[in-house]
Design an enzyme around this catalytic site. Sequence first.
Site, PDB file in Angstrom:
ATOM      1  N   TYR A   7      18.228 150.074  45.626  1.00  0.00           N
ATOM      2  CA  TYR A   7      19.245 150.114  46.688  1.00  0.00           C
ATOM      3  C   TYR A   7      19.111 151.339  47.584  1.00  0.00           C
ATOM      4  CZ  TYR A   7      21.099 153.280  43.194  1.00  0.00           C
ATOM      5  OH  TYR A   7      21.211 154.310  42.290  1.00  0.00           O
ATOM      6  N   GLY A   8      18.123 152.186  47.322  1.00  0.00           N
ATOM      7  CA  GLY A   8      18.028 153.449  48.070  1.00  0.00           C
ATOM      8  C   GLY A   8      16.639 153.702  48.611  1.00  0.00           C
ATOM      9  N   THR A   9      16.099 154.853  48.279  1.00  0.00           N
ATOM     10  CA  THR A   9      14.820 155.295  48.846  1.00  0.00           C
ATOM     11  C   THR A   9      13.639 154.440  48.394  1.00  0.00           C
ATOM     12  OG1 THR A   9      14.545 156.853  47.018  1.00  0.00           O
ATOM     13  CG2 THR A   9      15.606 157.678  49.026  1.00  0.00           C
ATOM     14  N   LEU A  10      13.850 153.582  47.408  1.00  0.00           N
ATOM     15  CA  LEU A  10      12.752 152.707  46.955  1.00  0.00           C
ATOM     16  C   LEU A  10      12.650 151.433  47.793  1.00  0.00           C
ATOM     17  CD1 LEU A  10      13.191 153.082  43.095  1.00  0.00           C
ATOM     18  CD2 LEU A  10      11.220 153.834  44.428  1.00  0.00           C
ATOM     19  N   GLU A  75      13.330 159.170  39.099  1.00  0.00           N
ATOM     20  CA  GLU A  75      14.796 159.158  39.136  1.00  0.00           C
ATOM     21  C   GLU A  75      15.426 160.128  38.130  1.00  0.00           C
ATOM     22  OE1 GLU A  75      15.845 157.849  41.654  1.00  0.00           O
ATOM     23  OE2 GLU A  75      14.368 156.336  42.190  1.00  0.00           O
TER      24      GLU A  75
HETATM   25  N1  PCA Z   1      16.154 155.495  44.452  1.00  0.00           N
HETATM   26  C1  PCA Z   1      16.589 154.446  43.592  1.00  0.00           C
HETATM   27  C2  PCA Z   1      17.919 154.890  43.123  1.00  0.00           C
HETATM   28  C3  PCA Z   1      18.415 155.783  44.187  1.00  0.00           C
HETATM   29  C4  PCA Z   1      17.242 156.063  45.032  1.00  0.00           C
HETATM   30  O1  PCA Z   1      17.216 156.609  46.083  1.00  0.00           O
HETATM   31  C5  PCA Z   1      16.669 153.156  44.368  1.00  0.00           C
HETATM   32  O2  PCA Z   1      16.168 153.076  45.492  1.00  0.00           O
HETATM   33  O3  PCA Z   1      17.250 152.187  43.853  1.00  0.00           O
END
Ligand code: PCA
Length: 119
Positions: A7-10, A75
Site C-alpha cells: 500500500y506504500g512505497t512498494l 520493512e
Molecule cells: N512499504 C510497504 C509498507 C509501507 C511501505 O512504504 C508497502 O508498500 O506496503
Amino acid sequence: MTRVFVYGTLKRGGGNHGFLARQRFVGEARTHPGYVLYSLGDYPGMVQEATDQVGVTGELWEIDDSVLQQLDELEGVAAGLFRRITLTLAPPHDGSTVTTYLYARNVAGQTRIGPNWHE
Ligand code: PCA
C-alpha cells in the site's frame, strides 16, 4: 510463492518498487474496513482502527520467498518497525489470504491519511 498486499512505497511508481520489478502483479486491491494509513514521512504505515469504514487501497502481488525475505528486512520486521500479518482482502480478491506489513509502532502525533498513499 506468497501473495503480498502492498500500500506504500512498494507500489508501482513507488520508491521501493524495484524490489517487486520481477514479480507478478495480480491487481489493484483493497482491505476490508478497519485499517487506515498514517504518514510517517517518506512512507506510510497501516494500522488497525476499528471505527474505519473504508479500508486501505493498494496492490496485490505474488512474490518469491527470497523477495519476501528482502521485504522483511526492508520493512524492519526484526527491528519491530513493521509486523507481517495475514489478512483477507475485499472483493474482487476476497477469499484469498494475503500477507502485508502492519506498522508496529505508536502513531500518536502522526498524520492520518486514510485509505490512499501517493508519493
Ligand atoms: N512499504 C510497504 C509498507 C509501507 C511501505 O512504504 C508497502 O508498500 O506496503
